[in-house]
Design a protein around this motif. Structure first.
Motif, PDB file in Angstrom:
ATOM      1  N   PRO A 201     -44.263 -49.718  23.109  1.00 63.35           N
ATOM      2  CA  PRO A 201     -45.155 -49.182  22.074  1.00 63.35           C
ATOM      3  C   PRO A 201     -44.413 -49.037  20.748  1.00 63.35           C
ATOM      4  O   PRO A 201     -43.273 -48.560  20.702  1.00 63.35           O
ATOM      5  CB  PRO A 201     -45.563 -47.815  22.619  1.00 63.35           C
ATOM      6  CG  PRO A 201     -45.399 -47.939  24.098  1.00 63.35           C
ATOM      7  CD  PRO A 201     -44.226 -48.858  24.295  1.00 63.35           C
ATOM      8  N   GLU A 202     -45.058 -49.467  19.693  1.00 61.84           N
ATOM      9  CA  GLU A 202     -44.441 -49.436  18.366  1.00 61.84           C
ATOM     10  C   GLU A 202     -43.958 -48.036  17.993  1.00 61.84           C
ATOM     11  O   GLU A 202     -42.909 -47.878  17.363  1.00 61.84           O
ATOM     12  CB  GLU A 202     -45.416 -49.956  17.323  1.00 61.84           C
ATOM     13  CG  GLU A 202     -44.773 -50.274  16.012  1.00 61.84           C
ATOM     14  CD  GLU A 202     -45.648 -51.138  15.125  1.00 61.84           C
ATOM     15  OE1 GLU A 202     -45.234 -51.367  13.991  1.00 61.84           O
ATOM     16  OE2 GLU A 202     -46.725 -51.589  15.560  1.00 61.84           O
ATOM     17  N   ALA A 203     -44.688 -47.024  18.406  1.00 56.78           N
ATOM     18  CA  ALA A 203     -44.320 -45.639  18.083  1.00 56.78           C
ATOM     19  C   ALA A 203     -42.995 -45.231  18.727  1.00 56.78           C
ATOM     20  O   ALA A 203     -42.333 -44.303  18.255  1.00 56.78           O
ATOM     21  CB  ALA A 203     -45.424 -44.687  18.527  1.00 56.78           C
ATOM     22  N   LEU A 204     -42.591 -45.903  19.792  1.00 56.33           N
ATOM     23  CA  LEU A 204     -41.335 -45.566  20.482  1.00 56.33           C
ATOM     24  C   LEU A 204     -40.146 -46.376  19.981  1.00 56.33           C
ATOM     25  O   LEU A 204     -39.002 -46.003  20.211  1.00 56.33           O
ATOM     26  CB  LEU A 204     -41.481 -45.802  21.990  1.00 56.33           C
ATOM     27  CG  LEU A 204     -42.497 -44.932  22.720  1.00 56.33           C
ATOM     28  CD1 LEU A 204     -42.539 -45.306  24.188  1.00 56.33           C
ATOM     29  CD2 LEU A 204     -42.167 -43.460  22.531  1.00 56.33           C
ATOM     30  N   GLU A 205     -40.406 -47.493  19.325  1.00 53.54           N
ATOM     31  CA  GLU A 205     -39.303 -48.380  18.943  1.00 53.54           C
ATOM     32  C   GLU A 205     -38.403 -47.745  17.886  1.00 53.54           C
ATOM     33  O   GLU A 205     -37.196 -47.796  17.985  1.00 53.54           O
ATOM     34  CB  GLU A 205     -39.854 -49.718  18.438  1.00 53.54           C
ATOM     35  CG  GLU A 205     -38.835 -50.836  18.457  1.00 53.54           C
ATOM     36  CD  GLU A 205     -37.736 -50.691  17.426  1.00 53.54           C
ATOM     37  OE1 GLU A 205     -36.560 -50.638  17.829  1.00 53.54           O
ATOM     38  OE2 GLU A 205     -38.035 -50.608  16.222  1.00 53.54           O
ATOM     39  N   ARG A 206     -38.953 -47.175  16.864  1.00 50.39           N
ATOM     40  CA  ARG A 206     -38.152 -46.452  15.872  1.00 50.39           C
ATOM     41  C   ARG A 206     -38.203 -44.968  16.209  1.00 50.39           C
ATOM     42  O   ARG A 206     -39.238 -44.463  16.628  1.00 50.39           O
ATOM     43  CB  ARG A 206     -38.688 -46.676  14.460  1.00 50.39           C
ATOM     44  CG  ARG A 206     -38.432 -48.058  13.949  1.00 50.39           C
ATOM     45  CD  ARG A 206     -38.554 -48.070  12.459  1.00 50.39           C
ATOM     46  NE  ARG A 206     -38.653 -49.428  11.967  1.00 50.39           N
ATOM     47  CZ  ARG A 206     -38.636 -49.741  10.686  1.00 50.39           C
ATOM     48  NH1 ARG A 206     -38.557 -48.793   9.781  1.00 50.39           N
ATOM     49  NH2 ARG A 206     -38.723 -50.978  10.303  1.00 50.39           N
ATOM     50  N   ASP A 207     -37.090 -44.288  15.998  1.00 47.32           N
ATOM     51  CA  ASP A 207     -37.072 -42.859  16.280  1.00 47.32           C
ATOM     52  C   ASP A 207     -36.354 -42.110  15.157  1.00 47.32           C
ATOM     53  O   ASP A 207     -35.889 -42.716  14.193  1.00 47.32           O
ATOM     54  CB  ASP A 207     -36.443 -42.571  17.644  1.00 47.32           C
ATOM     55  CG  ASP A 207     -35.008 -43.056  17.762  1.00 47.32           C
ATOM     56  OD1 ASP A 207     -34.337 -43.223  16.723  1.00 47.32           O
ATOM     57  OD2 ASP A 207     -34.546 -43.248  18.896  1.00 47.32           O
ATOM     58  N   ASP A 208     -36.242 -40.812  15.313  1.00 46.86           N
ATOM     59  CA  ASP A 208     -35.639 -39.995  14.259  1.00 46.86           C
ATOM     60  C   ASP A 208     -34.120 -40.138  14.188  1.00 46.86           C
ATOM     61  O   ASP A 208     -33.481 -39.596  13.296  1.00 46.86           O
ATOM     62  CB  ASP A 208     -36.047 -38.528  14.410  1.00 46.86           C
ATOM     63  CG  ASP A 208     -35.636 -37.939  15.746  1.00 46.86           C
ATOM     64  OD1 ASP A 208     -35.270 -38.699  16.663  1.00 46.86           O
ATOM     65  OD2 ASP A 208     -35.675 -36.699  15.872  1.00 46.86           O
ATOM     66  N   LEU A 209     -33.520 -40.876  15.131  1.00 41.34           N
ATOM     67  CA  LEU A 209     -32.079 -41.109  15.104  1.00 41.34           C
ATOM     68  C   LEU A 209     -31.703 -42.298  14.217  1.00 41.34           C
ATOM     69  O   LEU A 209     -30.549 -42.427  13.805  1.00 41.34           O
ATOM     70  CB  LEU A 209     -31.552 -41.345  16.525  1.00 41.34           C
ATOM     71  CG  LEU A 209     -31.757 -40.198  17.505  1.00 41.34           C
ATOM     72  CD1 LEU A 209     -31.294 -40.614  18.898  1.00 41.34           C
ATOM     73  CD2 LEU A 209     -31.039 -38.955  17.038  1.00 41.34           C
ATOM     74  N   ASP A 210     -32.653 -43.172  13.935  1.00 40.99           N
ATOM     75  CA  ASP A 210     -32.368 -44.374  13.148  1.00 40.99           C
ATOM     76  C   ASP A 210     -31.729 -44.105  11.786  1.00 40.99           C
ATOM     77  O   ASP A 210     -30.751 -44.760  11.436  1.00 40.99           O
ATOM     78  CB  ASP A 210     -33.633 -45.219  12.964  1.00 40.99           C
ATOM     79  CG  ASP A 210     -33.748 -46.308  14.012  1.00 40.99           C
ATOM     80  OD1 ASP A 210     -32.732 -46.714  14.581  1.00 40.99           O
ATOM     81  OD2 ASP A 210     -34.882 -46.758  14.242  1.00 40.99           O
ATOM     82  N   PRO A 211     -32.237 -43.177  10.994  1.00 43.87           N
ATOM     83  CA  PRO A 211     -31.673 -43.001   9.652  1.00 43.87           C
ATOM     84  C   PRO A 211     -30.180 -42.654   9.637  1.00 43.87           C
ATOM     85  O   PRO A 211     -29.442 -43.096   8.760  1.00 43.87           O
ATOM     86  CB  PRO A 211     -32.501 -41.869   9.047  1.00 43.87           C
ATOM     87  CG  PRO A 211     -33.798 -41.936   9.783  1.00 43.87           C
ATOM     88  CD  PRO A 211     -33.435 -42.349  11.183  1.00 43.87           C
TER      89      PRO A 211
END
Length: 85
Positions: free
Chosen positions: A32-42
């Motif tokens: 799911p697209e909502a799971l691919e990026r998370d708050d750890l990415d930045p």
């Protein structure tokens, strides 16, 4: 120009990494697209493998407690798999 591994330290390189991750995880694997990026990415350390200007592999390192890190979100373009990237 041979392939090179570089730190994704610009917005352009991070977007290339995110585009590859989207293609591999969301499109190919159905994550799911909502799971691919998370708050750890930045805050994560991102690296990309470039073939000329094209991102063919990527991964990220997320800092954990202390000096421990976790490698994840590794993605390789289909044509480049099984090449040791």
């Amino acid at each position: 120009m041979p392939i090179e591994v570089v730190v994704a330290d610009t917005e352009e390189l991070r977007e290339k990494a995110h585009a590859l991750r989207h293609a591999v995880f969301v499109v190919e694997q159905g994550v799911p697209e909502a799971l691919e990026r998370d708050d750890l990415d930045p805050a994560a350390f991102h690296a990309v493998v470039l073939d000329h200007d094209r991102c063919v592999a990527t991964g990220r390192l997320v800092r954990q407690a202390g000096d421990v890190g976790r490698v994840g979100r590794m993605a390789v373009a289909a044509a480049w798999r099984r090449h040791g990237l």
